[in-house]
Structure formats: C-alpha cells, structure tokens
Design an enzyme around this catalytic site. Structure first.
Site, PDB file in Angstrom:
ATOM      1  CB  THR A 162      -1.082  -0.060   1.145  1.00 42.84           C
ATOM      2  OG1 THR A 162      -1.840  -1.141   1.176  1.00 42.84           O
ATOM      3  CG2 THR A 162      -1.730   1.119   1.083  1.00 42.84           C
TER       4      THR A 162
ATOM      5  CG  HIS B  49      -0.691   0.478  -4.425  1.00 39.59           C
ATOM      6  ND1 HIS B  49      -0.516   0.048  -5.847  1.00 39.59           N
ATOM      7  CD2 HIS B  49      -1.099  -0.891  -4.259  1.00 39.59           C
ATOM      8  CE1 HIS B  49      -0.866  -1.082  -6.027  1.00 39.59           C
ATOM      9  NE2 HIS B  49      -1.159  -1.559  -5.071  1.00 39.59           N
TER      10      HIS B  49
END
Length: 338
Positions: free
Chosen positions: A39, A42
């Site tokens: 994450t 990302h």
C-alpha cells in the site's frame, strides 16, 4: 525529531519537526522499525493521492517502545515494546453488522491519518498490542502483515490436511503459505518471478510457474486429483482471477485477498457448477494480531529470512526506488533512529 513526508510525484522529504502533543486516549511511541507495505508503494506511485493528505507521513507496519502516555490512558507503561493495529473504526452504523474493523467510517492510520515513518508517533492506545521480550523489534514490524495472513487463513476456514493453493508469492502470499503450513495444510504456491520461486522453494514449498506450466494440471498433480480445498487469490491481476475458479474442488473456497480496484472478468459459471464459496478478506481483527504475535515469538516461522533489507529512514526514497527495480524482494524495513 525527524519525519518522512510523502510529497507526491514519487518523492519523499525528510523534515525536522516538533513532537506532536498527546491528545486524550493517545500513547506516544518511539518508533523502532517500519515495514514498507504494498500500500505504501501504491501511495508512492500516486495511486492514492485523492485519499492521502499531501504532504503526509505514511507507514503502518510498525514496532516501537512506549515513550509517553496520556493522563487518561491506563494499562500501559512507558518502556513497553508494542506494535500497532492501525485501524480507527469510527462510529458504527447498522450496516457494519458489528464488524467495526471494516466499518463504513473506518480510517486506516498511516493512510487516512499520519503514519509511523517518524521518530515519535502518537497513536490511540486501543490500537496497541504488546510484544514479548523474546521478539526483536525488527520482527515486531512484521506482525501487521503476518496478522493479515492469519486473518485470511482464518476466514478461509483452512483445516489440517487440506490442500491450499496461493496465487501470488509476494510477501503476503508467502506469509499466508507459512501460516497455512503451520496449521497442517498442504501448500502449493503459484508465482511467476524466478527469483521469488527460488526463495519460496528454499523455504520448503512446492511451486508452479503458470507462465511455464499448466497451473490446473500442477494442482491436480499436487493434490492427487483432489484439487484445492482453499484458493487464496493474492496476485491482484486478471490471470489470477481467471485461474482461481479453475482450482477448487466441489464446495471448495476461494479467499479474495488482493485488492482489485477495477472490475475484472470472473467465471461465475464455476461457482454455480461446483458450488464454490467466495470469501472476501480485508485487514484483520484483534485476535489475528494476537495469533501473529504468538507465531512470531514462537520462532516457528522463518520471518527473519523474509527481510530483504533494513535501511535508515534517511534512505527511504532510495528504498522505494529499489522496490520498483527489484520485484523479487520480499520485506524492506526502515530503521528509525534518533
């Protein structure tokens, strides 16, 4: 103190800031290690700029030592080793059905609010889990992703002796495999990266490279024709979604672990034809953290071998660039120093 701020456009800046004053219900941690999560990558790629309040400190796979406690907080002491379950559930609504860990008003700490890539971090006391003295703080930063794996395996209702197939052999896929094997399951991992395959095999797992061999036939051979009791889709790509419905036995289960932010084609006929169950699995609950801590402190899982590199916070920009250049890596940790 120093804090690492995501500035957008693939960039981080290390800044010197003042410690934030403690609010009611909070504990200040002296952060030891922070794991770099998918994450976080990302976020680095700009895919979550609409959600992250730039500039912002990110990071949620954290270990640390309690440095200060708000006056209204009890049951914690300065000096205790802890990790953080980075979920702030917010107000519960009827549609949450009592599952506040994925409730409508959930805020993920380190994404929706400042995270742990800083020397001192204020967090709600209810997010803390104690770490035993025999568990290093570096492995303490592995508890959060390990809790993800414990949650996924628990929701898949995997039993000893069952066949588990994991599609995707990255950090979370491998942690799921380790937890599944510890519970007595027979585990096969589907992975396409040759370096990762070699590492996975060095840990004693059987693998299939679906680019080079037929995955369905590989599962048939692995299971003596019985196929998979549980399939964990961790790849996040269309090929994994296509494969996942081909692998379960009649009334087998599929656990959707990967985040598929865009709709993908799914063979719904297979669900009807073989009475397959699809299970969504998101984040974790307190019992998953406790199981992860128990597993990590027992030494039965090769967690230290999964750590690819440990680097100082000042090198964070370089680490994110390395992760982009080295998709075979497993877990990168940032060491936070005064």
């Amino acid at each position: 103190m120093e804090a690492l701020f995501y500035e957008g456009n693939h960039s981080f800046t290390l800044k010197t800031i003042e410690k934030q004053p403690l609010q009611a219900g909070e504990v200040r941690l002296k952060v030891a290690y922070v794991g770099v999560c998918g994450t976080d990558v990302h976020i680095y790629h700009g895919k979550m700029d609409a959600r992250v309040k730039i500039p912002q400190v990110i990071g949620h796979e954290v270990s640390g030592i309690i440095d200060e406690i708000a006056e209204d907080v009890s049951d914690w002491e300065v000096g205790e080793k802890v990790t953080v379950r980075p979920l702030n559930p917010g107000q519960e609504v009827p549609a949450d059905n009592g599952y506040r860990h994925i409730g409508q008003h959930l805020k993920f700490i380190g994404i929706d609010s400042p995270g742990g890539m800083q020397q001192y971090w204020n967090v709600p006391a209810f997010t803390l889990h104690r770490l035993p003295q025999n568990l290093s703080l570096s492995l303490g930063a592995m508890i959060e992703p390990l809790a993800v794996a414990c949650h996924d395996v628990r929701l898949g209702e995997l039993k000893s002796g069952e066949n588990a197939v994991i599609i995707g052999g990255g950090p979370i896929g491998l942690l799921i495999a380790l937890v599944a094997r510890q519970k007595g399951a027979n585990v096969l991992i589907s992975e396409v990266n040759h370096s990762r395959i070699e590492f996975i095999q060095s840990l004693g797992f059987q693998t299939v490279n679906p680019i080079e061999e037929d995955l369905v036939k590989g599962v048939e051979s692995f299971s003596d024709g019985a196929m998979a009791d549980v399939v964990f889709e961790v790849s996040g790509v269309q090929a994994g979604v296509t494969a996942m419905t081909q692998l379960p036995k009649v009334r087998g289960r599929i656990v959707m672990v990967a985040i598929h932010s865009e709709p993908k084609a799914v063979d719904l006929f297979r669900f009807f034809w073989r009475e397959i169950k699809l299970i969504g699995a998101r984040v974790y609950e307190p019992e998953d953290f406790e199981e992860a801590i128990s597993l990590a402190s027992s030494g039965v899982l090769p967690l230290a071998e999964m750590i690819t590199q440990i680097s100082p916070l000042a090198d964070a920009q370089q680490i994110f660039e390395i992760i982009d250049q080295n998709p075979a890596g497993m877990k990168y940790l940032l060491e936070i120093d005064d």
